[in-house]
Motif scaffolding. Structure first.
Motif, mmCIF file in Angstrom:
data_model
loop_
_atom_site.group_PDB
_atom_site.id
_atom_site.type_symbol
_atom_site.label_atom_id
_atom_site.label_comp_id
_atom_site.label_asym_id
_atom_site.label_seq_id
_atom_site.Cartn_x
_atom_site.Cartn_y
_atom_site.Cartn_z
ATOM 1 N N GLU A 1 -9.895 -12.050 -33.308
ATOM 2 C CA GLU A 1 -9.270 -11.135 -32.349
ATOM 3 C C GLU A 1 -10.211 -10.022 -31.893
ATOM 4 O O GLU A 1 -9.828 -9.183 -31.091
ATOM 5 N N LYS A 2 -11.443 -10.041 -32.400
ATOM 6 C CA LYS A 2 -12.413 -9.009 -32.043
ATOM 7 C C LYS A 2 -13.757 -9.657 -31.713
ATOM 8 O O LYS A 2 -14.004 -10.814 -32.036
ATOM 9 N N GLN A 3 -14.625 -8.856 -31.121
ATOM 10 C CA GLN A 3 -15.952 -9.327 -30.742
ATOM 11 C C GLN A 3 -16.709 -9.884 -31.942
ATOM 12 O O GLN A 3 -17.335 -10.949 -31.858
ATOM 13 N N ALA A 4 -16.631 -9.204 -33.067
ATOM 14 C CA ALA A 4 -17.362 -9.637 -34.258
ATOM 15 C C ALA A 4 -16.842 -10.981 -34.771
ATOM 16 O O ALA A 4 -17.621 -11.799 -35.294
ATOM 17 N N PHE B 1 -19.200 -14.282 -35.084
ATOM 18 C CA PHE B 1 -19.339 -15.019 -36.342
ATOM 19 C C PHE B 1 -19.259 -16.518 -36.096
ATOM 20 O O PHE B 1 -20.096 -17.296 -36.586
ATOM 21 N N LEU B 2 -18.254 -16.954 -35.347
ATOM 22 C CA LEU B 2 -18.072 -18.378 -35.085
ATOM 23 C C LEU B 2 -19.233 -18.941 -34.273
ATOM 24 O O LEU B 2 -19.748 -20.023 -34.573
ATOM 25 N N LEU C 1 -9.756 -8.561 -25.321
ATOM 26 C CA LEU C 1 -10.104 -9.760 -24.572
ATOM 27 C C LEU C 1 -11.497 -9.685 -23.947
ATOM 28 O O LEU C 1 -12.291 -10.620 -24.065
ATOM 29 N N PHE C 2 -11.798 -8.598 -23.270
ATOM 30 C CA PHE C 2 -13.085 -8.499 -22.575
ATOM 31 C C PHE C 2 -14.250 -8.516 -23.551
ATOM 32 O O PHE C 2 -15.259 -9.183 -23.326
ATOM 33 N N ASP C 3 -14.117 -7.813 -24.650
ATOM 34 C CA ASP C 3 -15.175 -7.810 -25.662
ATOM 35 C C ASP C 3 -15.386 -9.208 -26.229
ATOM 36 O O ASP C 3 -16.521 -9.629 -26.474
ATOM 37 N N MET C 4 -14.299 -9.931 -26.452
ATOM 38 C CA MET C 4 -14.421 -11.290 -26.979
ATOM 39 C C MET C 4 -15.054 -12.220 -25.948
ATOM 40 O O MET C 4 -15.846 -13.102 -26.294
ATOM 41 N N LYS C 5 -14.696 -12.028 -24.688
ATOM 42 C CA LYS C 5 -15.324 -12.820 -23.629
ATOM 43 C C LYS C 5 -16.836 -12.628 -23.642
ATOM 44 O O LYS C 5 -17.600 -13.599 -23.556
ATOM 45 N N ASN D 1 -22.305 -17.847 -34.081
ATOM 46 C CA ASN D 1 -23.527 -17.877 -34.888
ATOM 47 C C ASN D 1 -23.496 -18.977 -35.937
ATOM 48 O O ASN D 1 -24.505 -19.626 -36.208
ATOM 49 N N ARG D 2 -22.329 -19.191 -36.544
ATOM 50 C CA ARG D 2 -22.201 -20.218 -37.577
ATOM 51 C C ARG D 2 -22.434 -21.625 -37.017
ATOM 52 O O ARG D 2 -22.862 -22.527 -37.743
ATOM 53 N N ALA D 3 -22.125 -21.799 -35.724
ATOM 54 C CA ALA D 3 -22.233 -23.124 -35.106
ATOM 55 C C ALA D 3 -23.410 -23.220 -34.133
ATOM 56 O O ALA D 3 -23.471 -24.135 -33.322
ATOM 57 N N ALA D 4 -24.348 -22.299 -34.245
ATOM 58 C CA ALA D 4 -25.434 -22.237 -33.261
ATOM 59 C C ALA D 4 -26.334 -23.467 -33.289
ATOM 60 O O ALA D 4 -26.924 -23.821 -32.266
ATOM 61 N N HIS D 5 -26.445 -24.143 -34.439
ATOM 62 C CA HIS D 5 -27.402 -25.233 -34.563
ATOM 63 C C HIS D 5 -26.737 -26.583 -34.848
ATOM 64 O O HIS D 5 -27.418 -27.531 -35.242
ATOM 65 N N THR D 6 -25.437 -26.677 -34.651
ATOM 66 C CA THR D 6 -24.742 -27.943 -34.877
ATOM 67 C C THR D 6 -24.856 -28.837 -33.652
ATOM 68 O O THR D 6 -25.034 -28.357 -32.526
ATOM 69 N N ALA D 7 -24.735 -30.144 -33.861
ATOM 70 C CA ALA D 7 -24.816 -31.080 -32.734
ATOM 71 C C ALA D 7 -23.623 -30.898 -31.797
ATOM 72 O O ALA D 7 -23.775 -30.895 -30.578
ATOM 73 N N THR D 8 -22.444 -30.752 -32.377
ATOM 74 C CA THR D 8 -21.254 -30.466 -31.570
ATOM 75 C C THR D 8 -21.169 -28.967 -31.341
ATOM 76 O O THR D 8 -21.203 -28.178 -32.288
ATOM 77 N N ALA D 9 -21.059 -28.571 -30.092
ATOM 78 C CA ALA D 9 -20.974 -27.148 -29.748
ATOM 79 C C ALA D 9 -19.561 -26.637 -29.959
ATOM 80 O O ALA D 9 -18.584 -27.282 -29.569
ATOM 81 N N LEU D 10 -19.457 -25.473 -30.594
ATOM 82 C CA LEU D 10 -18.166 -24.842 -30.840
ATOM 83 C C LEU D 10 -17.954 -23.702 -29.842
ATOM 84 O O LEU D 10 -18.831 -22.853 -29.671
ATOM 85 N N HIS D 11 -16.789 -23.673 -29.209
ATOM 86 C CA HIS D 11 -16.445 -22.661 -28.214
ATOM 87 C C HIS D 11 -15.169 -21.946 -28.677
ATOM 88 O O HIS D 11 -14.081 -22.512 -28.612
ATOM 89 N N PRO D 12 -15.298 -20.713 -29.152
ATOM 90 C CA PRO D 12 -14.135 -20.034 -29.730
ATOM 91 C C PRO D 12 -13.078 -19.649 -28.688
ATOM 92 O O PRO D 12 -13.404 -19.243 -27.564
ATOM 93 N N ILE D 13 -11.832 -19.789 -29.089
ATOM 94 C CA ILE D 13 -10.700 -19.227 -28.353
ATOM 95 C C ILE D 13 -10.305 -17.940 -29.070
ATOM 96 O O ILE D 13 -10.069 -17.955 -30.284
ATOM 97 N N GLY D 14 -10.265 -16.835 -28.356
ATOM 98 C CA GLY D 14 -9.866 -15.573 -28.950
ATOM 99 C C GLY D 14 -8.355 -15.419 -28.960
ATOM 100 O O GLY D 14 -7.655 -15.947 -28.083
ATOM 101 N N ALA D 15 -7.846 -14.727 -29.952
ATOM 102 C CA ALA D 15 -6.403 -14.455 -29.990
ATOM 103 C C ALA D 15 -6.004 -13.624 -28.777
ATOM 104 O O ALA D 15 -6.729 -12.701 -28.376
ATOM 105 N N LEU D 16 -4.862 -13.930 -28.203
ATOM 106 C CA LEU D 16 -4.376 -13.153 -27.061
ATOM 107 C C LEU D 16 -3.818 -11.813 -27.519
ATOM 108 O O LEU D 16 -3.979 -10.791 -26.846
#
Length: 418
Positions: free
Chosen positions: A102-105, A109-110, A139-143, A112-127
């Motif tokens: 729910e926050k930028q951090a 985290f997500l 929302l804007f910070d998470m974007k 950075n944790r998935a930065a080098h995986t073959a499958t790319a991870l794209h986080p959905i932020g809590a509304l």
């Protein structure tokens, strides 16, 4: 890793090689050549697979991996590896960890944790903060940190004003709002579809009205505010019609359906097997057929596995007490391939990228290679030994499937499902 994929049937309607067999040369992660009968090249590994088909990389718009907080259910590393081995180059991670994203951090985290995986991870932020439906999250910070959309997984907003404000606010940065649609008051304590099966089993039912009333409200809000709205995992015929009508009016609305809602009906509940307890609930065959029609006519934009690993302590319980959800990476393609044309499956597995603001990389010379490898032939039965996820809560155990994903080439990595 330099590779030559031999005799691959390309499924890409924008490619001159669509539905044709060709060889594909990958050098330094770039597609250098597409042609027929390409000779071996020194320093290049040759990949030959039975009945190999290749399409643009598949995207799953709703994935709930356990990390952070629920690593016993699934870790990001293993979950993304499972996704890769089953054909998904990109997944959208729901904000279901602990803490909730729910926050930028949290988003950073997500990413950075998935930065080098073959499958790319794209986080959905809590509304909303804590996904509690009371106050809008950052929302804007998470974007700015990499969030591709905003929604509270499997939770409806009872406060219409928050959804109204969110739809207005995200227009400043072209954000996408996800609105899971199920009226909690009408749902009540229901656990399955309200109908003949629920009556026969003595289980409290959830009427289709619970979904349809909320969708109608959310579409009215969208018409008032403008913006972009995505309605995930719809499950009823009337929901399809409401969205069809909204699109005809020019509203910027998209929707998805889960694989299990296209395959199963509530008839599978006769043994009170909690593997089939999902949200929204499985519906009768009339609703299932309407969903398939919505896929075929383009009303439904995306098909998702809605992959949701759950530990045995929360799933193997009395039906009323078990959590909603099923894993789906390993069975998604094989299940859909029993009911839909191959071209439709590929379209619904790839069209979501544009909706979530992601690039859909063509299969063409000179571009970064990002594609899925699969074999659409071969009948088989899904067994526990086919599950690579840490959690085993699959609704598809024992199901008859057709075809398998071989894996992916993405981010310069070749992952093969052996």
């Amino acid at each position: 890793m330099n590779l030559i994929f031999k005799n691959a049937t390309i499924i890409d309607k924008n490619s001159p090689f669509n539905n044709k067999a060709a060889d594909i040369v990958i050098e330094g992660g770039i597609i250098k050549q597409i042609g027929t009968n390409i000779a071996p090249i020194d320093g290049f590994d040759v990949i030959e697979l039975d009945n190999l088909h290749i399409s643009q990389g598949w995207f799953d718009s709703s994935v709930s991996l356990g990390e952070p907080g629920y690593e016993d259910r699934e870790t990001l590393a293993n979950g993304l590896d499972v996704a890769a081995r089953n054909g998904f180059t990109d997944v959208a991670q729901q904000p279901t960890g602990d803490p909730i994203a729910e926050k930028q951090a949290d988003i950073a985290f997500l990413v950075n944790r998935a930065a080098h995986t073959a499958t790319a991870l794209h986080p959905i932020g809590a509304l909303t903060k804590g996904s509690e439906g009371k106050d809008m999250a950052e929302l804007f910070d998470m974007k700015n940190a990499g969030a591709v959309a905003f929604g509270d997984y499997n939770k409806s907003l009872s406060d219409a004003n928050i959804l109204k404000i969110a739809l207005q606010y995200v227009q400043d940065f072209d954000g996408l709002v996800i609105a899971y649609s199920q009226d909690d008051k009408i749902k009540g304590k229901g656990v399955v579809h309200e109908g003949e099966v629920s009556t026969r089993l003595g289980l409290k039912g959830i009427p289709t009205l619970a979904e349809e009333l909320q969708i109608a409200r959310n579409l009215y809000l969208l018409e008032y505010t403008g913006g972009k709205l995505h309605i995930p995992t719809i499950s009823t015929a009337r929901s399809v019609q409401l969205i069809r009508e909204a699109k005809a009016k020019g509203l910027n609305v998209t929707c998805s359906v889960a694989v299990h809602h296209l395959i199963f009906t509530d008839d599978v509940l006769t043994d009170f097997d909690s593997r089939y307890k999902v949200s929204p609930p499985l519906r009768p065959d009339t609703e299932r057929k309407a969903l398939i029609e919505g896929v075929l006519d383009g009303t439904i934009d995306i098909i998702t596995s809605d992959h949701n690993p759950l530990d045995i302590e929360h799933k193997k319980l009395e039906f009323d007490l078990a959590k909603d959800g099923t894993i789906g990476f390993e069975s998604a393609f094989g299940a859909l391939n029993t009911i839909l044309p191959l071209e439709v499956i590929v379209e619904k597995f790839t069209a979501g990228k544009a909706i979530f603001g992601l690039e859909n990389t063509a299969i063409a010379e000179g571009v970064q290679a990002s594609f899925t490898l699969f074999n659409p032939k071969g009948d088989w039965t899904f067994a526990k030994s086919d599950i690579l996820s840490k959690s085993k809560n699959s609704a598809f155990l024992g199901a008859a499937l057709k075809g398998r994903a071989y894996g992916i080439y993405n981010r310069g990595k070749f992952i093969l499902n052996k």
